[in-house]
Structures are given as structure tokens and as C-alpha cells.
Design a protein around this motif. Structure first.
Motif, PDB file in Angstrom:
ATOM      1  N   ALA A  59     -23.314   1.904  13.493  1.00 59.54           N
ATOM      2  CA  ALA A  59     -24.391   2.874  13.727  1.00 59.54           C
ATOM      3  C   ALA A  59     -25.246   3.074  12.486  1.00 59.54           C
ATOM      4  O   ALA A  59     -26.279   3.745  12.543  1.00 59.54           O
ATOM      5  N   GLY A  60     -24.813   2.496  11.361  1.00 60.17           N
ATOM      6  CA  GLY A  60     -25.575   2.640  10.132  1.00 60.17           C
ATOM      7  C   GLY A  60     -25.292   3.922   9.374  1.00 60.17           C
ATOM      8  O   GLY A  60     -25.965   4.224   8.388  1.00 60.17           O
ATOM      9  N   ARG A  61     -24.292   4.683   9.833  1.00 57.34           N
ATOM     10  CA  ARG A  61     -23.968   5.930   9.124  1.00 57.34           C
ATOM     11  C   ARG A  61     -23.104   5.670   7.896  1.00 57.34           C
ATOM     12  O   ARG A  61     -23.068   6.483   6.978  1.00 57.34           O
ATOM     13  N   LEU A  62     -22.382   4.552   7.903  1.00 55.60           N
ATOM     14  CA  LEU A  62     -21.665   4.094   6.714  1.00 55.60           C
ATOM     15  C   LEU A  62     -22.410   2.868   6.209  1.00 55.60           C
ATOM     16  O   LEU A  62     -22.275   1.778   6.753  1.00 55.60           O
ATOM     17  N   GLN A  63     -23.199   3.041   5.181  1.00 56.87           N
ATOM     18  CA  GLN A  63     -24.070   1.987   4.692  1.00 56.87           C
ATOM     19  C   GLN A  63     -23.298   0.962   3.858  1.00 56.87           C
ATOM     20  O   GLN A  63     -22.275   1.287   3.252  1.00 56.87           O
ATOM     21  N   PRO A  64     -23.784  -0.279   3.791  1.00 60.19           N
ATOM     22  CA  PRO A  64     -23.171  -1.282   2.918  1.00 60.19           C
ATOM     23  C   PRO A  64     -23.075  -0.772   1.484  1.00 60.19           C
ATOM     24  O   PRO A  64     -24.019  -0.161   0.967  1.00 60.19           O
ATOM     25  N   GLY A  65     -21.919  -0.994   0.876  1.00 53.32           N
ATOM     26  CA  GLY A  65     -21.704  -0.538  -0.489  1.00 53.32           C
ATOM     27  C   GLY A  65     -21.078   0.842  -0.587  1.00 53.32           C
ATOM     28  O   GLY A  65     -20.646   1.249  -1.669  1.00 53.32           O
ATOM     29  N   ARG A  66     -21.008   1.568   0.532  1.00 53.38           N
ATOM     30  CA  ARG A  66     -20.427   2.922   0.516  1.00 53.38           C
ATOM     31  C   ARG A  66     -18.938   2.842   0.183  1.00 53.38           C
ATOM     32  O   ARG A  66     -18.200   2.055   0.776  1.00 53.38           O
ATOM     33  N   GLU A  67     -18.480   3.677  -0.759  1.00 56.12           N
ATOM     34  CA  GLU A  67     -17.087   3.684  -1.180  1.00 56.12           C
ATOM     35  C   GLU A  67     -16.387   4.933  -0.668  1.00 56.12           C
ATOM     36  O   GLU A  67     -17.000   6.003  -0.550  1.00 56.12           O
TER      37      GLU A  67
END
Length: 254
Positions: free
Chosen positions: A26-34
């Protein structure tokens, strides 16, 4: 990070993995999110063990990266990675098409089961195509993944089906941040699901190959556009005329 829904205690590992996968798609956890196991456990109000298992499951699927010191990170795919996904599924699907039509015509009983299975696949196709025409990513992704999953099951090889499903999840994961920031998103959502079902129903090998070629060519054309910097950054709208361009961190080098 906000939980998208309550998690029951019955199948925690799978439910947590599914919930986090939905957040990524859904895009709520973006790439690179830790994030850490502790953060996810607190988010869902569960113990650390099923959370750790779920996160390692998603890491094995290529959606997360694990770091023993920093926890987990949402994997960031490049345009080159996306191209490789499309090329890999092209090779596998070409082989599947050859094998399906190499077999003798199915028995009457198998034809009946085949037609019954196609009823559900056709329904998924119609919903996916409708969502694509409307530019509704949230609905499209769910129906698209189920469509390809059910269609692939008709080939009868679960290992190939699992491999292709994983590629499509990864491809959507890469695409979503770009598509949500693209003013022309409807132009880049493939809408040929119903044409594909029609070709499969008729067992028309040439028509099937033509639709699949269009599907893969459509994806590669979109990758060309991304490599050229349009849209310029994932998750952002296109630059206004005359604005300075920033380098695209996801664009392939060379």
C-alpha cells in the motif's frame, strides 16, 4: 507506524506477515524504512516470537532486509531489479505456455474442472481491469495478485506458481511508490486481464502469447520511462515545468 487492523491469536505469524506485506504494497511502509521486532510487537500487542518469525519470512521473500544490530529494513529495489523481475517471469511464462499447449486435449472431466476454475479467474480479471481503468491501486493490487495466482494454478505446478507470485509481489512493491506519485498512473496500469482469460479459455496459443508479450512489454516500457527519470522520484508528483531535477536514487547506473 500505524497498524492496519487487529491481529488475533490464531495464526499470528502468518497474520503479521500478511499485515506487513499489505502495508508495504500500500506504500505505507516505504523502501528503506527501518523497524525492530519490539516496535512491531508493540504495534500489534503480541509477543516478540511470532513477530520475529513473520519478519524472517518476509526477509526470505526478498521484501525485507535483516541486520542483527539495527533490526529490519524494507528492501529497496532498483529499476534494474525490476527489469530482471520482468525478464525472469517472461522466461518462465514462455515455458509454461509451451508446456500447456504441448499436452493432448484434456479429458472431459478435466475440461469441466478447468471451466469451473476459469469462472473465478474471469471474475478476478474483470475486477482487476476495472480497478486499472479507474487508477485504483489499492483494489488493483489485491485482485491482480489473486488473478495471476489462480490463473497460474491452472498450469498445475505449485513451485512455478509460488516463484511467479513472489516476483509479482516484489514488482508491485517496487512500482507502488512511483505509481502513487505519477499523474499519468492510469496509462501505466496494465488492463489486459480479460483478454488473457479469453485466450486461455479458447486455448488459443498465439493469442495467449500475444497478450503475455504485451503484458511484459508494457512493464519494460514503463521501466524505460523510469530510467529516463519520469516520474523523477518515487512517491512524488512530476516536477513542474522549469524545476530543477534531482538525481533519481533508484535509477540504474551506467
Amino acid at each position: 507506524m500505524r497498524a492496519s487492523g487487529a491481529v488475533t491469536r490464531s495464526t499470528l505469524r502468518q497474520q503479521i506477515a500478511d499485515a506487513l506485506r499489505d502495508e508495504v504494497l500500500a506504500g505505507r511502509l516505504q523502501p528503506g524504512r527501518e523497524f525492530t521486532v519490539k516496535q512491531i510487537a508493540e504495534q500489534y500487542g503480541v509477543s516478540a516470537t511470532p513477530v520475529r518469525e513473520a519478519l524472517f519470512d518476509l526477509s526470505a521473500q526478498g521484501l525485507l532486509e535483516s541486520d542483527q544490530h539495527r533490526g529490519f529494513r524494507v528492501h529497496q529495489f532498483s529499476v534494474a531489479d525490476y527489469r530482471s523481475m520482468v525478464e525472469a517471469r517472461t522466461l518462465v511464462m514462455d515455458a509454461v505456455i509451451r508446456d500447456v499447449f504441448r499436452e493432448p486435449p484434456p479429458s472431459a472431466a478435466r475440461q469441466t474442472r478447468y471451466r469451473e476454475a476459469l469462472v473465478s479467474v474471469r471474475r478476478r480479471a474483470d475486477e482487476a481491469a476495472r480497478a486499472a481503468r479507474g487508477g485504483d491501486l489499492d483494489i488493483l493490487i489485491g485482485y491482480d495478485l489473486r488473478f495471476w495466482r489462480e490463473l497460474g494454478a491452472l498450469a498445475g505446478n505449485a513451485y512455478i506458481g509460488d516463484f511467479l507470485h513472489r516476483l509479482r509481489v516484489q514488482a508491485w512493491m517496487f512500482a507502488v511508490p512511483y505509481l502513487r506519485g505519477d499523474a499519468d498512473v492510469r496509462d501505466w496500469l496494465w488492463q489486459g486481464h480479460s483478454d488473457l482469460v479469453a485466450a486461455v479459455t479458447l486455448r488459443d496459443r498465439e493469442a495467449l502469447r500475444a497478450v503475455v508479450d504485451h503484458y511484459n512489454g508494457h512493464a519494460l516500457n514503463w521501466a524505460d520511462r523510469l530510467a529516463a527519470g519520469d516520474p523523477d522520484r518515487p512517491g512524488r508528483a512530476p516536477r513542474p515545468p522549469g524545476a530543477a531535477a534531482d538525481p533519481d536514487p533508484a535509477a540504474p547506473e551506467g
